[in-house]
Motif scaffolding. Structure first.
Motif, PDB file in Angstrom:
ATOM      1  N   ASP A 168      20.530  18.557  66.233  1.00  0.00           N
ATOM      2  CA  ASP A 168      20.496  17.706  65.053  1.00  0.00           C
ATOM      3  C   ASP A 168      21.651  16.705  65.054  1.00  0.00           C
ATOM      4  OD1 ASP A 168      18.337  19.105  64.104  1.00  0.00           O
ATOM      5  OD2 ASP A 168      19.489  20.322  62.685  1.00  0.00           O
ATOM      6  N   ILE A 169      21.390  15.524  64.497  1.00  0.00           N
ATOM      7  CA  ILE A 169      22.477  14.633  64.086  1.00  0.00           C
ATOM      8  C   ILE A 169      23.151  15.297  62.884  1.00  0.00           C
ATOM      9  CG2 ILE A 169      22.984  12.394  63.048  1.00  0.00           C
ATOM     10  CD1 ILE A 169      20.568  11.306  64.667  1.00  0.00           C
ATOM     11  N   GLU A 170      24.496  15.298  62.850  1.00  0.00           N
ATOM     12  CA  GLU A 170      25.221  16.035  61.830  1.00  0.00           C
ATOM     13  C   GLU A 170      26.161  15.143  61.027  1.00  0.00           C
ATOM     14  OE1 GLU A 170      27.117  19.613  63.361  1.00  0.00           O
ATOM     15  OE2 GLU A 170      25.949  19.410  65.203  1.00  0.00           O
ATOM     16  N   ASP A 171      26.258  15.462  59.734  1.00  0.00           N
ATOM     17  CA  ASP A 171      27.267  14.869  58.859  1.00  0.00           C
ATOM     18  C   ASP A 171      27.191  13.346  58.874  1.00  0.00           C
ATOM     19  OD1 ASP A 171      29.325  14.583  57.111  1.00  0.00           O
ATOM     20  OD2 ASP A 171      30.869  15.457  58.395  1.00  0.00           O
ATOM     21  N   LEU A 172      26.096  12.841  58.345  1.00  0.00           N
ATOM     22  CA  LEU A 172      25.839  11.402  58.281  1.00  0.00           C
ATOM     23  C   LEU A 172      25.819  10.975  56.819  1.00  0.00           C
ATOM     24  CD1 LEU A 172      24.950   8.750  59.707  1.00  0.00           C
ATOM     25  CD2 LEU A 172      22.591   9.556  59.478  1.00  0.00           C
ATOM     26  N   TRP A 173      26.558   9.910  56.509  1.00  0.00           N
ATOM     27  CA  TRP A 173      26.691   9.450  55.126  1.00  0.00           C
ATOM     28  C   TRP A 173      26.340   7.970  55.059  1.00  0.00           C
ATOM     29  CZ3 TRP A 173      31.379  11.193  51.671  1.00  0.00           C
ATOM     30  CH2 TRP A 173      31.128  10.841  50.344  1.00  0.00           C
ATOM     31  N   LEU A 174      25.317   7.640  54.269  1.00  0.00           N
ATOM     32  CA  LEU A 174      24.880   6.261  54.079  1.00  0.00           C
ATOM     33  C   LEU A 174      25.045   5.907  52.607  1.00  0.00           C
ATOM     34  CD1 LEU A 174      21.532   6.372  56.099  1.00  0.00           C
ATOM     35  CD2 LEU A 174      23.804   5.867  56.948  1.00  0.00           C
ATOM     36  N   SER A 175      25.726   4.797  52.319  1.00  0.00           N
ATOM     37  CA  SER A 175      25.942   4.439  50.921  1.00  0.00           C
ATOM     38  C   SER A 175      25.984   2.931  50.737  1.00  0.00           C
ATOM     39  CB  SER A 175      27.244   5.059  50.405  1.00  0.00           C
ATOM     40  OG  SER A 175      28.369   4.536  51.070  1.00  0.00           O
ATOM     41  N   ASN A 176      25.589   2.498  49.524  1.00  0.00           N
ATOM     42  CA  ASN A 176      25.601   1.079  49.158  1.00  0.00           C
ATOM     43  C   ASN A 176      24.855   0.233  50.196  1.00  0.00           C
ATOM     44  OD1 ASN A 176      27.181   1.570  46.842  1.00  0.00           O
ATOM     45  ND2 ASN A 176      29.052   1.531  48.065  1.00  0.00           N
ATOM     46  N   ILE A 177      23.590   0.559  50.362  1.00  0.00           N
ATOM     47  CA  ILE A 177      22.745  -0.118  51.353  1.00  0.00           C
ATOM     48  C   ILE A 177      21.534  -0.714  50.640  1.00  0.00           C
ATOM     49  CG2 ILE A 177      21.266   0.221  53.380  1.00  0.00           C
ATOM     50  CD1 ILE A 177      23.231   2.421  54.268  1.00  0.00           C
ATOM     51  N   ARG A 178      21.237  -1.972  50.956  1.00  0.00           N
ATOM     52  CA  ARG A 178      20.092  -2.669  50.342  1.00  0.00           C
ATOM     53  C   ARG A 178      19.307  -3.344  51.459  1.00  0.00           C
ATOM     54  NH1 ARG A 178      16.075  -3.887  48.201  1.00  0.00           N
ATOM     55  NH2 ARG A 178      15.737  -5.093  46.295  1.00  0.00           N
ATOM     56  N   ILE A 179      18.055  -2.912  51.665  1.00  0.00           N
ATOM     57  CA  ILE A 179      17.235  -3.453  52.746  1.00  0.00           C
ATOM     58  C   ILE A 179      15.918  -3.979  52.174  1.00  0.00           C
ATOM     59  CG2 ILE A 179      16.154  -3.032  54.972  1.00  0.00           C
ATOM     60  CD1 ILE A 179      18.048  -0.696  55.383  1.00  0.00           C
ATOM     61  N   TYR A 180      15.638  -5.254  52.422  1.00  0.00           N
ATOM     62  CA  TYR A 180      14.368  -5.886  52.072  1.00  0.00           C
ATOM     63  C   TYR A 180      13.532  -6.000  53.350  1.00  0.00           C
ATOM     64  CZ  TYR A 180      16.883  -7.671  47.919  1.00  0.00           C
ATOM     65  OH  TYR A 180      17.621  -7.806  46.772  1.00  0.00           O
ATOM     66  N   TYR A 181      12.415  -5.294  53.399  1.00  0.00           N
ATOM     67  CA  TYR A 181      11.529  -5.346  54.565  1.00  0.00           C
ATOM     68  C   TYR A 181      10.404  -6.362  54.347  1.00  0.00           C
ATOM     69  CZ  TYR A 181      13.741  -1.008  56.146  1.00  0.00           C
ATOM     70  OH  TYR A 181      14.639  -0.071  56.567  1.00  0.00           O
ATOM     71  N   LYS A 182       9.795  -6.762  55.449  1.00  0.00           N
ATOM     72  CA  LYS A 182       8.658  -7.677  55.347  1.00  0.00           C
ATOM     73  C   LYS A 182       7.462  -7.023  54.681  1.00  0.00           C
ATOM     74  CE  LYS A 182       9.783 -10.571  59.344  1.00  0.00           C
ATOM     75  NZ  LYS A 182       9.345 -11.067  60.666  1.00  0.00           N
ATOM     76  N   GLY A 183       7.274  -5.726  54.949  1.00  0.00           N
ATOM     77  CA  GLY A 183       6.145  -5.012  54.374  1.00  0.00           C
ATOM     78  C   GLY A 183       4.858  -5.270  55.141  1.00  0.00           C
ATOM     79  N   VAL A 187      23.702  -5.053  53.593  1.00  0.00           N
ATOM     80  CA  VAL A 187      22.581  -5.755  52.990  1.00  0.00           C
ATOM     81  C   VAL A 187      21.775  -6.401  54.112  1.00  0.00           C
ATOM     82  CG1 VAL A 187      23.922  -7.869  52.570  1.00  0.00           C
ATOM     83  CG2 VAL A 187      21.839  -7.424  51.248  1.00  0.00           C
ATOM     84  N   CYS A 188      20.466  -6.226  54.049  1.00  0.00           N
ATOM     85  CA  CYS A 188      19.577  -6.744  55.096  1.00  0.00           C
ATOM     86  C   CYS A 188      18.360  -7.369  54.432  1.00  0.00           C
ATOM     87  CB  CYS A 188      19.151  -5.615  56.035  1.00  0.00           C
ATOM     88  SG  CYS A 188      17.933  -6.098  57.275  1.00  0.00           S
ATOM     89  N   TYR A 189      18.023  -8.604  54.835  1.00  0.00           N
ATOM     90  CA  TYR A 189      16.872  -9.306  54.275  1.00  0.00           C
ATOM     91  C   TYR A 189      15.896  -9.677  55.392  1.00  0.00           C
ATOM     92  CZ  TYR A 189      13.939 -12.703  51.947  1.00  0.00           C
ATOM     93  OH  TYR A 189      12.851 -13.371  51.454  1.00  0.00           O
ATOM     94  N   ASN A 190      14.609  -9.466  55.112  1.00  0.00           N
ATOM     95  CA  ASN A 190      13.523  -9.850  56.018  1.00  0.00           C
ATOM     96  C   ASN A 190      13.572  -9.046  57.317  1.00  0.00           C
ATOM     97  OD1 ASN A 190      11.174 -11.380  56.487  1.00  0.00           O
ATOM     98  ND2 ASN A 190      12.310 -12.812  57.792  1.00  0.00           N
TER      99      ASN A 190
END
Length: 518
Positions: free
Chosen positions: A392-407, A373-376
């Motif tokens: 290539d980057i190979e076999d990458l798994w991203l899960s349960n990620i929450r990112i709040y950007y400034k926008g 989890v990442c905020y700001n």
């Protein structure tokens, strides 16, 4: 006849038993068993007298007896280079501070080693003796707390090969069975801890508040880093490296980093508890303060687990192999981030190739990043996952990620072409402002993303995801905030793309896409 008082006898027995630990131990002869109180060897600990010779004498006596604990009671020990030896523990008690003395001949600093001419690393990465505390080819050593190491007069960098000033707080080379525990390091110089070629290495409950790198773990095996807090606004906090500093490539492997915090508060304000942030001092994605693998990556990284760590006001997580090595079998989980100043996640396979001629480009594969989890987070970069053409980057798994950007990104920024920078030093800010606000993914094979959500605080007109030259992309349970006229996904040269049960994109499967927005 006056009777003997048994209580008095016991008190005298205890006094003599513990005489080596008292401030008045100078009245007694030096002990021949552990602990060895440094004040029995001419050490003053008054913050004025140079204590280098006395401290090293205590270590020599302990080592000659087969080893033991060299004890520093409360006091300020002004000194130059301290020489560790086999089977020695330094115990720095509460109220004791070992202070790096002003750089002068009488301080007793050692010069950098001669004839170490490896051209593939910075000067600091191939010299160990010009340090406050150093050990080479040793076994069974420890530096224990709860006292402090203050690198007061250590320099933070070298001007060139002829600059021989001391620049490291703790420096270890080709050692085994090492423990660093409970100490604090203030103003550590170029490296608070530089450990090269160390096997069976434990760093636990160490607090660092320093002016450049916190700890560099280089070409080490069987490493356990736990419960540490590293504040390093001007360089990396906890950094795994695999340089050519040994004269050959050796992987950093079998590493766990757990229950740690990294940050970029103003130097000194972490240990004193004020946690200051002078944001006007920083630019280009600073302060640093992060957990990182690389940049030096000649030997590679294998079997690494990072868990339960906090990033606060610093750069994000960085995984880099750019000098021809493997980065494989890595799991990263339970990470919280706040006020991240560049990419919260940066995964980079490049071809800087700072190493022997003919070394092939490296490989980055089998990486799992979950429960983040990442905020700001900074609005310029988003998360960047980038290989290079043909690698290539190979076999990458991203899960349960929450990112709040400034926008705050613009439509114009969404059309920007991102340079390849294959041979450049790998840093997110060098790519410039990215055309996506959430994830930029390029030259990747077999990517899985589950339960990932990205959003912004201020409206952002860029797409949430850009995929460029990606083969095998499986997205499930994705949620992406987007502006009214902005796409959620931009696909460029993508094969075997699948997205399911996501918002705001309908279930879609495509075998081969040249250019498409979703």
């Amino acid at each position: 006849m006056k009777k003997h008082n048994p209580v008095t006898g016991i008190l005298f027995t205890l006094l003599f038993f513990f005489y080596g630990l008292t401030a008045y131990a100078g009245a007694f002869p030096a002990p021949e068993t552990s602990p060895y109180n440094v004040k029995l060897y001419g050490v003053k600990g008054d913050g004025k007298t140079i204590d280098t010779k006395g401290i090293n004498k205590a270590i020599e006596v302990a080592a000659a007896a087969g080893g033991g604990t060299v004890y520093f009671p409360a006091g300020n020990y002004l000194c130059g280079s301290i020489h560790l030896q086999n089977n020695i523990s330094l115990y720095i008690d509460q109220g004791a501070t070992i202070v790096a003395a002003p750089i002068a001949d009488e301080s007793g600093y050692d010069l950098p080693e001669d004839k170490i001419d490896n051209k593939y690393q910075d000067f600091g990465h191939r010299h160990w003796h010009n340090s406050l505390i150093w050990g080479e080819n040793l076994h069974d050593i420890s530096i224990l707390g709860p006292g402090t190491l203050w690198g007061k007069d250590l320099v933070r960098s070298n001007k060139g090969e002829d600059d021989k000033r001391p620049n490291k707080t703790i420096s270890l080379y080709l050692c085994r069975n090492v423990i660093i525990k409970d100490i604090s390091i203030l103003h550590g110089g170029w490296f608070g801890i530089l450990a090269t070629g160390i096997d069976n290495f434990t760093i636990d409950n160490v607090k660092m508040d320093t002016n450049r790198d916190g700890m560099d773990i280089d070409c080490c095996r069987n490493v356990r880093i736990s419960n540490c807090s590293v504040n390093s606004p001007y360089d990396d906090g906890i950094c795994l490296k695999s340089t050519f500093g040994l004269g050959f490539a050796r992987a950093t492997e079998n590493v766990t980093i757990t229950n740690c915090q990294v940050s970029g508060y103003d130097e000194g304000s972490f240990l004193d508890g004020t946690f200051k942030r002078n944001e006007k001092k920083y630019s280009d994605g600073n302060p640093t303060g992060r957990i990182k693998m690389g940049t030096e990556s000649n030997g590679g990284f294998k079997n690494v687990t990072i868990s339960n760590c906090v990033f606060d006001y610093c750069r994000g997580l960085a995984l880099e192999t750019v000098d021809g090595a493997l980065l494989e079998d890595v799991t990263i989980t339970n990470i919280t981030m706040r006020d991240i100043v560049n990419a919260p996640i940066f995964v980079r396979l490049g071809a800087r190739m700072r190493g022997p001629e003919g070394t092939p480009v490296g490989v980055l594969r089998r990486v799992i990043i979950s429960n983040v989890v990442c905020y700001n987070a900074d609005n310029k970069h988003g998360a960047i996952i980038s290989g290079i053409p043909g690698h290539d980057i190979e076999d990458l798994w991203l899960s349960n990620i929450r990112i709040y950007y400034k926008g705050g990104g613009t439509k114009e920024q969404s059309t920007r072409e991102v340079p390849g920078l294959e041979k450049e030093y790998p840093e997110p800010y060098r790519f410039g402002t990215m055309p996506s606000y959430g994830f930029f993914i390029r030259n990747v094979k077999d990517l899985k993303m589950n339960d990932v959500e990205v959003s912004y605080i201020d409206e952002d007109l860029r797409p949430a995801f850009i995929l460029d030259h990606v083969t095998g992309a499986d997205f499930q349970h994705i949620k992406a905030q987007k502006a009214a006229n902005a796409p959620a996904f931009v696909l460029n040269e993508v094969k075997d793309f699948n997205i399911y049960n996501s918002f705001p994109v309908a279930n879609t499967r495509m075998a081969d896409v040249n250019k498409k927005e979703l």
